[in-house]
Design an enzyme around this catalytic site. Structure first.
Site, PDB file in Angstrom:
ATOM      1  N   PHE A 113      17.988   0.226   3.926  1.00 12.61           N
ATOM      2  CA  PHE A 113      17.316   1.144   4.860  1.00 12.61           C
ATOM      3  C   PHE A 113      17.678   0.849   6.301  1.00 12.61           C
ATOM      4  O   PHE A 113      17.462   1.687   7.177  1.00 12.61           O
ATOM      5  CB  PHE A 113      15.803   1.183   4.623  1.00 12.61           C
TER       6      PHE A 113
ATOM      7  N   LYS B 199      -2.222  -1.121  13.739  1.00 12.27           N
ATOM      8  CA  LYS B 199      -1.002  -1.255  12.930  1.00 12.27           C
ATOM      9  C   LYS B 199      -0.343   0.104  12.665  1.00 12.27           C
ATOM     10  O   LYS B 199       0.872   0.287  12.798  1.00 12.27           O
ATOM     11  CB  LYS B 199      -1.357  -1.931  11.595  1.00 12.27           C
TER      12      LYS B 199
ATOM     13  N   CYS C  12       7.596   0.810   5.817  1.00 12.79           N
ATOM     14  CA  CYS C  12       6.601   0.764   6.894  1.00 12.79           C
ATOM     15  C   CYS C  12       6.619   2.048   7.705  1.00 12.79           C
ATOM     16  O   CYS C  12       5.690   2.844   7.653  1.00 12.79           O
ATOM     17  CB  CYS C  12       6.891  -0.432   7.786  1.00 12.79           C
TER      18      CYS C  12
ATOM     19  N   THR D 179       0.868  -1.184   0.000  1.00 11.79           N
ATOM     20  CA  THR D 179       0.000   0.000   0.000  1.00 11.79           C
ATOM     21  C   THR D 179       0.902   1.231   0.000  1.00 11.79           C
ATOM     22  O   THR D 179       1.297   1.714   1.060  1.00 11.79           O
ATOM     23  CB  THR D 179      -0.919   0.037   1.247  1.00 11.79           C
TER      24      THR D 179
END
Ligand code: SAJ
Length: 413
Positions: free
Chosen positions: A321, A211, A265, A84
């Site tokens: 990352f 979340k 995230c 997403t």
């Protein structure tokens, strides 16, 4: 009878989840729109780097418990684990989730359970239900009234840490939100088949928000550390020493500063909260800006050091990352290294033991991929961008006399 499970999206979450569920005794079909990924997995190989995943996938494929295809098939359980992303304006883009939903609709049958695992803005599970209801008027879906539905729909966010995914998939507690209590109970029973942590039933909307809150909590805390690091630079203090001392207080636990926050995230999810209530999510938005700003600040400091050492070749240590992984998504290290390469061209050597070639962002800059040994031999300036194990163990003699900007504090003292 063996339970059949269809997992749509074979990325960093979907593939390990597929392998772990296959190990629990289910018959698992992994679905991905990329034929190359499907071929790789069916050959018993993997396309991502994650500890111990290669051997588990090989074992499950050889045992016939896991196979891959480009389209879903009728199954007892469907799991959506597609990305997403967000749009340029930081609005969440659930297109892939809705496309995956449409792809499973023809394969649903009475008694199927549909679980969304992708990180989503609040309300997405209801949107998934609406898409399924439109596509399958022959089936009854949960409508929020506690009706007797043919298909259960639930939301269960993943919360595994890259590098420890196989362990955390099993050991972490799970928040499992149903569109009805019956959906939640059905999904809890499913997860109990392979999760050793506690499986806690809730509503889909609460699980969706949970979340986003988890990753925003971490982002805000990292932003605190990053802000401190800039203030400490102003005051000519060693931020790692200050944090080490402060953390001796029994109720203080400050995280580590770095060159910014990356990954798909923590650098993304807080924006979903901001987007849903921009007037009130002020701290969350500021934390995002502080963490993004740290990458620009780190580049400026590295550039100042490069300008002060005009004859030195510049080694950028790390693109990922975070430490010991190959994932470059939203990586501040990549962003900083690319900016340095654009400014200093062939002076720049990039060391990233987890990639085989430089990403396209470096095309035309003149920067080159180098081994750590080559960079230590050739470069008078070292910029630590990632705390990979290989970098932490560089001996002090190999760094002696070089100009150093260490964004991760791995070479202190
Ligand atoms: N970072 C720091 N300082 C720290 C900790 C992390 O600068 O003290 C940076 C890392 O270098 C990296 C970024 O933050 O650039 C994120 O790394 P991370 O290890 O904090 O988290 P991720 O993105 O690998 O995984 C997170 C986890 N979420 C939380 O810890 C709340 C994981 O549990 C989630 O499953 C994952 O996001 C996800 O998929 O949402």
């Amino acid at each position: 009878m063996t339970q059949s499970v269809c997992i749509v999206g074979l990325g960093y979450i979907g593939l390990p989840t597929a392998a772990v569920i296959a190990r629990s005794g289910a018959s698992v079909l992994g679905v991905d729109i990329r034929p190359a990924v499907v071929d790789t997995i069916n050959a018993g190989n993997i396309h991502i780097e994650e500890a111990n995943l290669d051997s588990l996938v090989r074992e499950m494929v050889q045992a016939g418990a896991l196979r891959a295809a480009t389209a879903p098939e009728p199954s007892d359980v469907f799991i959506l684990a597609v990305p997403t992303p967000f749009t340029d304006g930081h609005a969440p883009d659930i297109t892939y989730v809705l496309e995956a939903t449409r792809s499973i609709a023809p394969a649903l049958r009475r008694g199927s359970l549909v679980i969304v695992e992708s990180t989503c803005p609040v309300g997405t599970t209801e949107a998934v239900r609406d898409v399924l209801r439109d596509a399958r008027p022959d089936l009854v879906f949960p409508d929020g009234s506690g009706n007797a539905a043919d298909v259960c729909v639930a939301y269960c966010p993943e919360r595994v840490l890259p590098g420890k995914i196989l362990d955390e998939l099993v050991s972490n507690d799970r928040s499992i939100g149903g569109l009805s209590p019956a959906c939640a109970a059905r999904a809890v029973a499913f997860y109990r088949g392979f999760v050793a942590g506690e499986c806690i039933a809730t509503t889909a909307r609460a699980a969706e928000m949970c979340k986003l809150v988890e990753n925003s909590f971490r982002d805000v805390n990292i932003a605190f550390a990053n802000e401190l690091s800039v203030v400490c630079d102003t005051l000519d203090l060693d931020v790692w020493e200050v944090i080490r001392l402060a953390n001796r207080h029994p109720r203080v636990n400050i995280l580590q500063p770095g060159p910014g926050v990356g990954g798909h995230c923590i650098a993304v999810d807080p924006w979903f909260i901001v987007h849903s209530d921009p007037a009130n999510a002020r701290l969350i938005k500021t934390a995002r800006e502080v963490n993004d700003g740290k990458a620009h600040y780190s580049f400026a400091r590295a550039a100042a050091l490069a300008d002060a050492n005009p004859d030195a070749a510049i080694a950028c240590l790390g693109l990922a990352f975070k430490a010991n992984i190959d994932d470059l998504r939203e990586s501040p290290a990549l962003e900083i290294a690319v900016e340095l390469a654009r400014k200093y061209g062939s002076r720049v050597r990039v060391v990233e033991p987890h990639v085989a070639a430089l990403p396209k962002d470096f095309d035309g800059t003149g920067a080159m991929l180098a081994t750590l040994d080559q960079a230590l031999a050739d470069c008078g300036m070292l910029v630590v961008l990632v705390d990979h194990n290989e970098f932490k163990t560089v001996p002090a003699e190999a760094r002696a006399g070089k100009a150093i900007y260490d964004t991760r504090g791995i070479w202190r003292g």
